[in-house]
Design a protein around this motif. Structure first.
Motif, PDB file in Angstrom:
ATOM      1  N   GLY A  16       0.820  -1.210   0.000  1.00 54.43           N
ATOM      2  CA  GLY A  16       0.000   0.000   0.000  1.00 54.43           C
ATOM      3  C   GLY A  16       0.853   1.259   0.000  1.00 54.43           C
ATOM      4  O   GLY A  16       0.538   2.242  -0.690  1.00 54.43           O
ATOM      5  N   ASP A  17       1.933   1.229   0.760  1.00 61.95           N
ATOM      6  CA  ASP A  17       2.852   2.372   0.796  1.00 61.95           C
ATOM      7  C   ASP A  17       3.564   2.530  -0.554  1.00 61.95           C
ATOM      8  O   ASP A  17       3.564   3.605  -1.158  1.00 61.95           O
ATOM      9  CB  ASP A  17       3.861   2.168   1.937  1.00 61.95           C
ATOM     10  CG  ASP A  17       4.830   3.340   2.100  1.00 61.95           C
ATOM     11  OD1 ASP A  17       4.511   4.461   1.639  1.00 61.95           O
ATOM     12  OD2 ASP A  17       5.909   3.132   2.699  1.00 61.95           O
ATOM     13  N   ASP A  57       8.411   6.965   4.242  1.00 62.52           N
ATOM     14  CA  ASP A  57       8.515   7.093   5.708  1.00 62.52           C
ATOM     15  C   ASP A  57       7.569   6.167   6.468  1.00 62.52           C
ATOM     16  O   ASP A  57       7.903   5.687   7.554  1.00 62.52           O
ATOM     17  CB  ASP A  57       8.284   8.550   6.129  1.00 62.52           C
ATOM     18  CG  ASP A  57       6.932   9.098   5.671  1.00 62.52           C
ATOM     19  OD1 ASP A  57       6.372   8.591   4.675  1.00 62.52           O
ATOM     20  OD2 ASP A  57       6.436  10.047   6.314  1.00 62.52           O
ATOM     21  N   ASP A  58       6.389   5.915   5.877  1.00 65.41           N
ATOM     22  CA  ASP A  58       5.405   5.063   6.565  1.00 65.41           C
ATOM     23  C   ASP A  58       6.018   3.696   6.915  1.00 65.41           C
ATOM     24  O   ASP A  58       5.954   3.234   8.062  1.00 65.41           O
ATOM     25  CB  ASP A  58       4.179   4.835   5.654  1.00 65.41           C
ATOM     26  CG  ASP A  58       3.565   6.131   5.148  1.00 65.41           C
ATOM     27  OD1 ASP A  58       2.394   6.364   5.391  1.00 65.41           O
ATOM     28  OD2 ASP A  58       4.286   6.925   4.493  1.00 65.41           O
ATOM     29  N   THR A  59       6.606   3.055   5.895  1.00 64.42           N
ATOM     30  CA  THR A  59       7.211   1.738   6.091  1.00 64.42           C
ATOM     31  C   THR A  59       8.518   1.849   6.864  1.00 64.42           C
ATOM     32  O   THR A  59       8.805   1.019   7.738  1.00 64.42           O
ATOM     33  CB  THR A  59       7.475   1.078   4.721  1.00 64.42           C
ATOM     34  OG1 THR A  59       6.216   0.905   4.059  1.00 64.42           O
ATOM     35  CG2 THR A  59       8.172  -0.259   4.871  1.00 64.42           C
ATOM     36  N   THR A 292      -2.232   9.166  -0.493  1.00 62.07           N
ATOM     37  CA  THR A 292      -2.429   7.800  -0.994  1.00 62.07           C
ATOM     38  C   THR A 292      -1.486   6.749  -0.413  1.00 62.07           C
ATOM     39  O   THR A 292      -1.894   5.610  -0.202  1.00 62.07           O
ATOM     40  CB  THR A 292      -2.307   7.778  -2.529  1.00 62.07           C
ATOM     41  OG1 THR A 292      -1.150   8.538  -2.896  1.00 62.07           O
ATOM     42  CG2 THR A 292      -3.533   8.389  -3.192  1.00 62.07           C
ATOM     43  N   ASP A 293      -0.217   7.117  -0.171  1.00 66.27           N
ATOM     44  CA  ASP A 293       0.692   6.096   0.382  1.00 66.27           C
ATOM     45  C   ASP A 293       0.267   5.725   1.802  1.00 66.27           C
ATOM     46  O   ASP A 293       0.298   4.558   2.196  1.00 66.27           O
ATOM     47  CB  ASP A 293       2.162   6.546   0.337  1.00 66.27           C
ATOM     48  CG  ASP A 293       2.442   7.741   1.223  1.00 66.27           C
ATOM     49  OD1 ASP A 293       1.558   8.610   1.360  1.00 66.27           O
ATOM     50  OD2 ASP A 293       3.551   7.819   1.796  1.00 66.27           O
ATOM     51  N   GLY A 300      -4.028  -1.426   3.891  1.00 69.15           N
ATOM     52  CA  GLY A 300      -3.324  -2.685   3.646  1.00 69.15           C
ATOM     53  C   GLY A 300      -3.051  -3.441   4.944  1.00 69.15           C
ATOM     54  O   GLY A 300      -3.247  -4.664   5.017  1.00 69.15           O
ATOM     55  N   ALA A 301      -2.613  -2.728   5.971  1.00 68.05           N
ATOM     56  CA  ALA A 301      -2.309  -3.375   7.258  1.00 68.05           C
ATOM     57  C   ALA A 301      -3.548  -4.052   7.839  1.00 68.05           C
ATOM     58  O   ALA A 301      -3.473  -5.155   8.392  1.00 68.05           O
ATOM     59  CB  ALA A 301      -1.751  -2.345   8.252  1.00 68.05           C
TER      60      ALA A 301
END
Ligand code: R7I
Ligand code: MG
Ligand code: MG
Ligand code: MG
Length: 339
Positions: A16-17, A57-59, A292-293, A300-301
């Motif tokens: 998703g990211d 950065d999210d991941t 969106t990311d 997704g998680a």
């Protein structure tokens, strides 16, 4: 089966990211056709030229948080602060961190060895703290670590948020997103309706917002229920007006939950019907546009924790930077939780 859910959560969050990041800068809804064209590209790409989608950065932050939980067997604020800070200053430009969070890391680095890990975050935005979605975008490892212990989950979601985000909406966003992943881990396809899933979230948010006069999440969850129950699917523009898809935790977290629940309610667009359920959630969440990311990674998680990793095709994962790390951390968090 539980291991598949752990892997599903970490890998769908990654996808998703990575996929969402392709559209983050556009800041508008993403057409289903555009997403299905990407699906074809991913499907047909040569093995040698694969792995071309960078995570952001999210991941990066989710993985640092997961590493710290795995290494210490518990939440150690100083260690997470240290890992976040070190990664921030050594990461490539493609991570696209939030604009204000840099100040937190600069202050943390100056006061190294991290004597006051929560101090700098509490000085953001004249002391009210950031309400950005950065607290929630990276929280799923807390749910995997705490599975079966909701009280601990809420505590660690809040503590991990407060390292960078002390605004009540950012803290509640992290608690709500982690709780959604936990509900997904604890239930299975066919065993829970979208309304029952929604109700569990609603009961929790009533508690989280008991002292919050504005009740932003409570109101947005009510809107989401109304939108999903409605006969005609709301347009993305209407969703944008009523709930939002932006940088605020209150918007992005609710958008991710909406995307997941829409698919659980079998209200996903027919254009995506050739895909697996997890893929549909990821694409549908990204189609909403905005951040969106981040919406992609959070949806997704949740979806991966619900459906497991079977619906994630290898051509998706091999296109994503960080696949091995995501798989490894999910496996280790699962081992740790079993103990
Ligand atoms: O929340 P944060 O980590 O950003 C995450 C986002 C995700 O989309 C990532 O994918 C990445 O692209 O960035 O970072 P912050 O810098 O804390 O917050 C992000 C932005 O939200 C800030 O730069 C501000 O524009 C806004 N913001 C606020 N604006 C006014 N008042 C956050 N809090 C406030 C506030 O209190
Ligand atoms: Mg990002
Ligand atoms: Mg951004
Ligand atoms: Mg983002």
């Amino acid at each position: 089966m539980l291991l598949s859910k752990y892997k599903g959560s970490a890998l769908a969050a990654l996808a998703g990211d990575c996929i969402g990041a392709e559209y983050e800068a556009a800041w508008q809804p993403v057409a289903y056709q555009t997403l299905m064209e990407l699906e074809e590209i991913l499907k047909n790409s040569q093995a040698a030229s694969r792995r071309f989608l960078n995570y952001t950065d999210d991941t990066e932050m989710a993985h640092e948080l997961a590493k710290s939980l795995v290494e210490n067997g518990k939440f150690v604020a100083k260690d997470v602060a240290s890992k976040f800070t070190k990664t921030f200053f050594t990461s490539p430009p493609c991570r696209y961190y939030g604009e204000s969070v840099r100040t937190v890391f600069e202050k943390l680095q100056k006061a190294s060895p991290f004597s006051d890990p929560f101090g700098p975050a509490s000085e953001q935005f004249d002391g009210q703290g950031s309400y950005g979605n950065g607290s929630a975008m990276r929280v799923f490892p807390v749910a995997l670590f705490c599975h079966g212990n909701q009280e601990l989950l809420e505590k660690l979601a809040a503590l991990s948020a407060k390292l960078t985000h002390v605004h009540i909406d950012a803290i509640n966003g992290a608690k709500l997103q982690a709780s959604a992943v936990e509900i997904a881990l604890s239930s299975s396809d066919g065993s829970i309706s979208w309304l029952e899933f929604w109700q569990k979230l609603k009961d929790l948010i009533d508690k989280f917002e008991v002292d919050v006069p504005e009740k932003v999440y409570t109101n947005k969850l009510d809107t989401i229920k109304e939108l999903i129950a409605r006969e005609e699917v709301a347009s993305v523009h209407e969703f944008e007006d009523e709930v939002g898809t932006g940088i605020k935790a209150t918007e992005a977290v609710c958008a991710a939950i909406y995307a997941f629940l829409m698919c659980l309610a079998d209200r996903q667009p027919s254009e995506l019907s050739s895909l697996s359920k997890v893929q549909q959630v990821v694409f549908y969440s990204i189609s909403l546009g905005g951040d969106t990311d981040t919406i992609g990674t959070m949806a997704g998680a949740i979806a991966g924790a619900f459906y497991g990793d079977e619906g994630l095709p290898s051509y998706w994962l091999s296109a994503c930077e960080g696949e091995d790390m995501a798989r490894d951390l999910a496996t280790k968090l699962h081992e740790l939780n079993e103990k």
